[in-house]
Design a protein around this motif. Sequence first.
Motif, PDB file in Angstrom:
ATOM      1  N   ASN A  22      58.326 -73.696  65.457  1.00 54.38           N
ATOM      2  CA  ASN A  22      59.336 -72.755  65.936  1.00 54.38           C
ATOM      3  C   ASN A  22      58.846 -71.834  67.051  1.00 54.38           C
ATOM      4  O   ASN A  22      59.529 -70.889  67.420  1.00 54.38           O
ATOM      5  CB  ASN A  22      59.850 -71.899  64.773  1.00 54.38           C
ATOM      6  CG  ASN A  22      58.745 -71.052  64.152  1.00 54.38           C
ATOM      7  OD1 ASN A  22      57.566 -71.322  64.357  1.00 54.38           O
ATOM      8  ND2 ASN A  22      59.118 -70.041  63.400  1.00 54.38           N
ATOM      9  N   ARG A  50      62.307 -70.730  68.329  1.00 56.94           N
ATOM     10  CA  ARG A  50      63.462 -71.438  67.769  1.00 56.94           C
ATOM     11  C   ARG A  50      63.760 -70.943  66.354  1.00 56.94           C
ATOM     12  O   ARG A  50      62.872 -70.458  65.651  1.00 56.94           O
ATOM     13  CB  ARG A  50      63.197 -72.947  67.752  1.00 56.94           C
ATOM     14  CG  ARG A  50      63.092 -73.555  69.141  1.00 56.94           C
ATOM     15  CD  ARG A  50      62.838 -75.051  69.083  1.00 56.94           C
ATOM     16  NE  ARG A  50      62.845 -75.630  70.432  1.00 56.94           N
ATOM     17  CZ  ARG A  50      63.929 -76.080  71.031  1.00 56.94           C
ATOM     18  NH1 ARG A  50      65.100 -76.042  70.392  1.00 56.94           N
ATOM     19  NH2 ARG A  50      63.876 -76.582  72.243  1.00 56.94           N
ATOM     20  N   ARG A  51      65.024 -71.092  65.978  1.00 58.49           N
ATOM     21  CA  ARG A  51      65.446 -70.754  64.624  1.00 58.49           C
ATOM     22  C   ARG A  51      65.089 -71.894  63.676  1.00 58.49           C
ATOM     23  O   ARG A  51      64.636 -72.957  64.105  1.00 58.49           O
ATOM     24  CB  ARG A  51      66.951 -70.477  64.595  1.00 58.49           C
ATOM     25  CG  ARG A  51      67.384 -69.335  65.509  1.00 58.49           C
ATOM     26  CD  ARG A  51      68.890 -69.124  65.438  1.00 58.49           C
ATOM     27  NE  ARG A  51      69.306 -68.049  66.324  1.00 58.49           N
ATOM     28  CZ  ARG A  51      69.607 -68.212  67.615  1.00 58.49           C
ATOM     29  NH1 ARG A  51      69.540 -69.447  68.159  1.00 58.49           N
ATOM     30  NH2 ARG A  51      69.977 -67.203  68.357  1.00 58.49           N
ATOM     31  N   LYS A  52      65.320 -71.678  62.400  1.00 61.59           N
ATOM     32  CA  LYS A  52      64.983 -72.695  61.404  1.00 61.59           C
ATOM     33  C   LYS A  52      65.759 -73.981  61.616  1.00 61.59           C
ATOM     34  O   LYS A  52      65.285 -75.061  61.270  1.00 61.59           O
ATOM     35  CB  LYS A  52      65.230 -72.156  59.993  1.00 61.59           C
ATOM     36  CG  LYS A  52      64.264 -71.047  59.580  1.00 61.59           C
ATOM     37  CD  LYS A  52      64.535 -70.590  58.168  1.00 61.59           C
ATOM     38  CE  LYS A  52      63.532 -69.512  57.741  1.00 61.59           C
ATOM     39  NZ  LYS A  52      63.787 -69.044  56.347  1.00 61.59           N
ATOM     40  N   ASP A  53      66.977 -73.866  62.196  1.00 65.07           N
ATOM     41  CA  ASP A  53      67.772 -75.067  62.422  1.00 65.07           C
ATOM     42  C   ASP A  53      67.416 -75.781  63.722  1.00 65.07           C
ATOM     43  O   ASP A  53      68.036 -76.783  64.090  1.00 65.07           O
ATOM     44  CB  ASP A  53      69.266 -74.731  62.410  1.00 65.07           C
ATOM     45  CG  ASP A  53      69.663 -73.764  63.537  1.00 65.07           C
ATOM     46  OD1 ASP A  53      68.791 -73.411  64.362  1.00 65.07           O
ATOM     47  OD2 ASP A  53      70.844 -73.365  63.583  1.00 65.07           O
ATOM     48  N   GLY A  54      66.399 -75.266  64.432  1.00 64.79           N
ATOM     49  CA  GLY A  54      65.940 -75.900  65.658  1.00 64.79           C
ATOM     50  C   GLY A  54      66.586 -75.392  66.926  1.00 64.79           C
ATOM     51  O   GLY A  54      66.153 -75.745  68.029  1.00 64.79           O
ATOM     52  N   SER A  55      67.603 -74.551  66.818  1.00 64.86           N
ATOM     53  CA  SER A  55      68.265 -74.017  68.010  1.00 64.86           C
ATOM     54  C   SER A  55      67.381 -72.964  68.677  1.00 64.86           C
ATOM     55  O   SER A  55      66.544 -72.322  68.033  1.00 64.86           O
ATOM     56  CB  SER A  55      69.617 -73.406  67.642  1.00 64.86           C
ATOM     57  OG  SER A  55      69.454 -72.322  66.733  1.00 64.86           O
ATOM     58  N   LYS A  92      66.182 -69.621  70.091  1.00 67.91           N
ATOM     59  CA  LYS A  92      66.423 -68.199  69.887  1.00 67.91           C
ATOM     60  C   LYS A  92      66.292 -67.455  71.207  1.00 67.91           C
ATOM     61  O   LYS A  92      67.137 -66.677  71.605  1.00 67.91           O
ATOM     62  CB  LYS A  92      65.432 -67.643  68.864  1.00 67.91           C
ATOM     63  CG  LYS A  92      65.688 -66.199  68.465  1.00 67.91           C
ATOM     64  CD  LYS A  92      64.583 -65.676  67.537  1.00 67.91           C
ATOM     65  CE  LYS A  92      64.467 -66.509  66.286  1.00 67.91           C
ATOM     66  NZ  LYS A  92      63.434 -65.975  65.364  1.00 67.91           N
TER      67      LYS A  92
END
Length: 305
Positions: free
Chosen positions: A90, A164-169, A171
Amino acid sequence: MTSSTRLPFHRDNSLLRLSAAMQRAQQKANQALAAAAEKQAVTPAPFILPGINETARAIPNYIARSAIFAPVRRGWRTLHDETVFLEGSNILLKGSGKQLSEDHADIWMHAMYLQTTALLGEAPTINRADFLRGMGRPTGGSAYEWLHEGMKDLARFSLCIEARRKDGSVKYSYGNHPSTRVLAMLGGFDYDEPSGSYTIYADPRWAQIFSNREYALVDWTKRLQMRHDLSKSLQRLIGTSSDIQQKYSLNILKQRAQYTGRMRDFRTSLERSLTELEALKVIAEPRIETAIKGHEQAVWTRLDR
């Protein structure tokens, strides 16, 4: 009777072209998201950091965990060129410029604290003597020169950072794509010689990196009492985790400290700093022990700030 032979999956030209097209589309999407995040971040926003005050400073967790700042000796310092300082699922953090020391960390954290005292969209102005006193430093010719050189080093050191956020997007992403600028540790400063004052400019994107309390609080009073730079470095690391019991391998701590000497010499310095941190009640029960996997590790109990 004729039959067609299909190429294996990895050699099928149509599939390869499709895969390449999808990768390009994903890359463009990431760049668009990064550009949108940067556009939002450069909009002036209140630089509010809960918990920061005259006796506490703050540093983003990713910066604190990395070796951007390190307990290096004065004098010659490594010149970095997009050196990877932190990498994970991340986070990707790269830096360029001369290696920054714990002295630079003091200047930077104090400058960011001053940013919280300024009005929205304004740059704080402070007398250089007051700046030094705020860091527990003496005033005078050599101290003023030390401060000025440190400010220049910070202004010259730039970061490329993508989180990145936990969902891969994405930040936020600065400097990793053509559509986004690199991030300077210090956006710049002006010095007014007649008044002996600095006007400090912090890039507004730092507000996004500090957001959601993703930072470590540093006990400023205790930091100013520390005699050893490695103690200061460990203090920042300790603050990035809420775990009461903390463990780090000596190899990781040595690498993070940018220490190039022998392990036994580093261990001596580490033991000295752990003793200092214990005396200042930053940690309790520090020790060096052998982990289950056979490597040496430092272990301590984190105390409340």
